[in-house]
Design a protein around this motif. Structure first.
Motif, PDB file in Angstrom:
ATOM      1  N   TYR A  86     -17.402 -15.505   1.763  1.00 44.40           N
ATOM      2  CA  TYR A  86     -16.257 -14.497   2.048  1.00 44.40           C
ATOM      3  C   TYR A  86     -17.015 -12.994   2.140  1.00 44.40           C
ATOM      4  O   TYR A  86     -18.023 -13.023   1.469  1.00 44.40           O
ATOM      5  CB  TYR A  86     -15.211 -14.718   0.855  1.00 44.40           C
ATOM      6  N   ASN A  87     -16.294 -12.529   2.699  1.00 42.14           N
ATOM      7  CA  ASN A  87     -16.597 -11.012   2.981  1.00 42.14           C
ATOM      8  C   ASN A  87     -15.424 -10.242   2.199  1.00 42.14           C
ATOM      9  O   ASN A  87     -14.323 -10.590   2.104  1.00 42.14           O
ATOM     10  CB  ASN A  87     -16.748 -10.543   4.233  1.00 42.14           C
ATOM     11  N   ILE A  88     -15.812  -8.838   1.915  1.00 37.77           N
ATOM     12  CA  ILE A  88     -14.939  -7.987   1.421  1.00 37.77           C
ATOM     13  C   ILE A  88     -15.135  -6.667   2.269  1.00 37.77           C
ATOM     14  O   ILE A  88     -15.921  -5.958   2.494  1.00 37.77           O
ATOM     15  CB  ILE A  88     -15.093  -7.660  -0.096  1.00 37.77           C
ATOM     16  N   LEU A  89     -13.851  -6.262   2.582  1.00 39.65           N
ATOM     17  CA  LEU A  89     -13.651  -4.754   3.246  1.00 39.65           C
ATOM     18  C   LEU A  89     -12.791  -3.868   2.439  1.00 39.65           C
ATOM     19  O   LEU A  89     -11.559  -4.580   2.056  1.00 39.65           O
ATOM     20  CB  LEU A  89     -12.912  -4.896   4.573  1.00 39.65           C
ATOM     21  N   CYS A  90     -13.207  -2.947   1.686  1.00 36.85           N
ATOM     22  CA  CYS A  90     -12.488  -2.265   0.689  1.00 36.85           C
ATOM     23  C   CYS A  90     -12.465  -0.885   1.167  1.00 36.85           C
ATOM     24  O   CYS A  90     -13.421  -0.123   1.567  1.00 36.85           O
ATOM     25  CB  CYS A  90     -13.653  -2.408  -0.460  1.00 36.85           C
ATOM     26  N   LEU A  91     -11.249  -0.398   1.490  1.00 37.56           N
ATOM     27  CA  LEU A  91     -10.736   0.714   1.998  1.00 37.56           C
ATOM     28  C   LEU A  91     -10.572   1.658   0.768  1.00 37.56           C
ATOM     29  O   LEU A  91      -9.717   1.386  -0.239  1.00 37.56           O
ATOM     30  CB  LEU A  91      -9.607   0.597   2.734  1.00 37.56           C
ATOM     31  N   TYR A  92     -10.883   2.952   0.814  1.00 40.60           N
ATOM     32  CA  TYR A  92     -11.004   3.873  -0.212  1.00 40.60           C
ATOM     33  C   TYR A  92      -9.965   5.142   0.250  1.00 40.60           C
ATOM     34  O   TYR A  92     -10.189   5.568   1.472  1.00 40.60           O
ATOM     35  CB  TYR A  92     -12.202   4.536  -0.848  1.00 40.60           C
ATOM     36  N   ASN A  93      -9.286   5.786  -0.866  1.00 38.26           N
ATOM     37  CA  ASN A  93      -8.391   7.014  -0.111  1.00 38.26           C
ATOM     38  C   ASN A  93      -9.121   8.078  -0.947  1.00 38.26           C
ATOM     39  O   ASN A  93     -10.229   7.830  -1.681  1.00 38.26           O
ATOM     40  CB  ASN A  93      -6.955   6.919  -0.390  1.00 38.26           C
ATOM     41  N   ASN A  94      -8.602   9.249  -0.868  1.00 41.13           N
ATOM     42  CA  ASN A  94      -9.098  10.649  -1.220  1.00 41.13           C
ATOM     43  C   ASN A  94      -9.156  10.567  -2.562  1.00 41.13           C
ATOM     44  O   ASN A  94      -9.890  11.287  -3.325  1.00 41.13           O
ATOM     45  CB  ASN A  94      -8.422  11.831  -0.723  1.00 41.13           C
ATOM     46  N   LYS A  95      -8.198   9.629  -3.466  1.00 42.86           N
ATOM     47  CA  LYS A  95      -8.204   9.543  -4.784  1.00 42.86           C
ATOM     48  C   LYS A  95      -8.960   8.477  -5.384  1.00 42.86           C
ATOM     49  O   LYS A  95      -8.907   8.363  -6.694  1.00 42.86           O
ATOM     50  CB  LYS A  95      -6.673   9.461  -5.292  1.00 42.86           C
ATOM     51  N   LYS A  96      -9.719   8.049  -4.606  1.00 47.23           N
ATOM     52  CA  LYS A  96     -10.681   7.119  -5.039  1.00 47.23           C
ATOM     53  C   LYS A  96      -9.812   5.591  -5.530  1.00 47.23           C
ATOM     54  O   LYS A  96     -10.315   4.762  -6.100  1.00 47.23           O
ATOM     55  CB  LYS A  96     -11.756   7.291  -6.159  1.00 47.23           C
ATOM     56  N   GLN A  97      -8.588   5.704  -5.024  1.00 43.27           N
ATOM     57  CA  GLN A  97      -7.930   4.369  -5.067  1.00 43.27           C
ATOM     58  C   GLN A  97      -8.655   3.526  -4.161  1.00 43.27           C
ATOM     59  O   GLN A  97      -9.149   4.085  -2.841  1.00 43.27           O
ATOM     60  CB  GLN A  97      -6.468   4.587  -4.846  1.00 43.27           C
ATOM     61  N   TYR A  98      -8.295   2.305  -4.004  1.00 37.05           N
ATOM     62  CA  TYR A  98      -8.852   1.092  -3.206  1.00 37.05           C
ATOM     63  C   TYR A  98      -8.074   0.143  -2.974  1.00 37.05           C
ATOM     64  O   TYR A  98      -7.258  -0.463  -3.853  1.00 37.05           O
ATOM     65  CB  TYR A  98     -10.271   0.763  -3.374  1.00 37.05           C
ATOM     66  N   LEU A  99      -8.107  -0.488  -1.711  1.00 34.35           N
ATOM     67  CA  LEU A  99      -7.365  -1.862  -1.366  1.00 34.35           C
ATOM     68  C   LEU A  99      -8.592  -2.680  -1.065  1.00 34.35           C
ATOM     69  O   LEU A  99      -9.366  -2.401   0.029  1.00 34.35           O
ATOM     70  CB  LEU A  99      -6.562  -1.724  -0.201  1.00 34.35           C
ATOM     71  N   GLU A 100      -8.875  -3.983  -1.787  1.00 33.70           N
ATOM     72  CA  GLU A 100      -9.774  -4.752  -1.534  1.00 33.70           C
ATOM     73  C   GLU A 100      -9.411  -6.033  -0.708  1.00 33.70           C
ATOM     74  O   GLU A 100      -8.650  -6.726  -1.032  1.00 33.70           O
ATOM     75  CB  GLU A 100     -10.395  -5.341  -2.811  1.00 33.70           C
ATOM     76  N   ILE A 101      -9.843  -5.908   0.748  1.00 36.53           N
ATOM     77  CA  ILE A 101      -9.476  -7.035   1.562  1.00 36.53           C
ATOM     78  C   ILE A 101     -10.275  -7.979   1.589  1.00 36.53           C
ATOM     79  O   ILE A 101     -11.728  -8.028   1.989  1.00 36.53           O
ATOM     80  CB  ILE A 101      -9.185  -6.490   2.849  1.00 36.53           C
ATOM     81  N   ASN A 102     -10.220  -9.277   1.124  1.00 41.84           N
ATOM     82  CA  ASN A 102     -11.115 -10.383   0.913  1.00 41.84           C
ATOM     83  C   ASN A 102     -10.781 -11.348   2.263  1.00 41.84           C
ATOM     84  O   ASN A 102      -9.509 -11.657   2.271  1.00 41.84           O
ATOM     85  CB  ASN A 102     -11.080 -11.149  -0.363  1.00 41.84           C
ATOM     86  N   TYR A 103     -11.831 -11.956   2.758  1.00 37.54           N
ATOM     87  CA  TYR A 103     -11.667 -12.886   3.644  1.00 37.54           C
ATOM     88  C   TYR A 103     -12.711 -14.207   3.720  1.00 37.54           C
ATOM     89  O   TYR A 103     -13.926 -13.730   3.766  1.00 37.54           O
ATOM     90  CB  TYR A 103     -11.299 -12.409   5.228  1.00 37.54           C
ATOM     91  N   ASP A 104     -12.326 -15.409   3.820  1.00 39.83           N
ATOM     92  CA  ASP A 104     -13.168 -16.396   4.217  1.00 39.83           C
ATOM     93  C   ASP A 104     -13.933 -16.320   5.327  1.00 39.83           C
ATOM     94  O   ASP A 104     -13.527 -15.666   6.339  1.00 39.83           O
ATOM     95  CB  ASP A 104     -12.407 -17.842   4.009  1.00 39.83           C
ATOM     96  N   ARG A 105     -15.237 -16.818   5.400  1.00 41.06           N
ATOM     97  CA  ARG A 105     -16.117 -16.759   6.421  1.00 41.06           C
ATOM     98  C   ARG A 105     -17.019 -17.945   6.610  1.00 41.06           C
ATOM     99  O   ARG A 105     -17.026 -18.845   5.679  1.00 41.06           O
ATOM    100  CB  ARG A 105     -17.106 -15.689   6.364  1.00 41.06           C
TER     101      ARG A 105
END
Length: 136
Positions: A86-105
């Motif tokens: 799987y892969n991970i796309l992790c999006l960060y905001n200015n407060k260093k909070q993040y959303l970890e988007i995982n998807y199979d490949r």
């Protein structure tokens, strides 16, 4: 789970909330944006917003009460990580909070998801988002 069929059924029924659909999974982490358990979603993009449509655990039908959206403009950086299956796309905001988007490949039914996430990353780059490396 046949991801291609899930996307096709949502397209035919007109229930997709955007473009570039990808079947992804989110899991609870310390990022401060998604704090629930592991769940599968259909993620789409529309007008600078990521829409997450929750899929039920067993039947993989939509569970609209758990849907949510996030503005892409709220983020400024990302990390892209390749794992074995799987892969991970992790999006960060200015407060260093993040959303970890995982998807199979790596399987025939993940091809469209992989392609659409790649298009999303291209869009992030065009918008001027900074790609972080894991050792930064």
């Amino acid at each position: 789970m046949n991801r291609t069929q899930i996307i096709q059924n949502l397209r035919v029924s007109g229930r997709l909330k955007g473009k570039k659909p990808a079947v992804i999974f989110l899991k609870k982490n310390e990022g401060g944006i998604y704090n629930k358990g592991v769940a599968y979603f259909v993620m789409t993009e529309k007008n600078g917003k990521l829409n997450f449509q929750r899929l039920t655990s067993i039947t993989k039908s939509l569970k609209p009460e758990d849907d949510f959206s996030i503005e892409l403009k709220d983020f400024c950086e990302y990390i892209f990580v390749k794992k074995s299956f799987y892969n991970i796309l992790c999006l960060y905001n200015n407060k260093k909070q993040y959303l970890e988007i995982n998807y199979d490949r790596g399987t025939p039914d993940t091809y469209k998801t992989e392609e659409n996430i790649s298009l999303l990353i291209d869009m992030l780059n065009e918008m001027g988002y900074k790609e972080l490396k894991l050792n930064e």
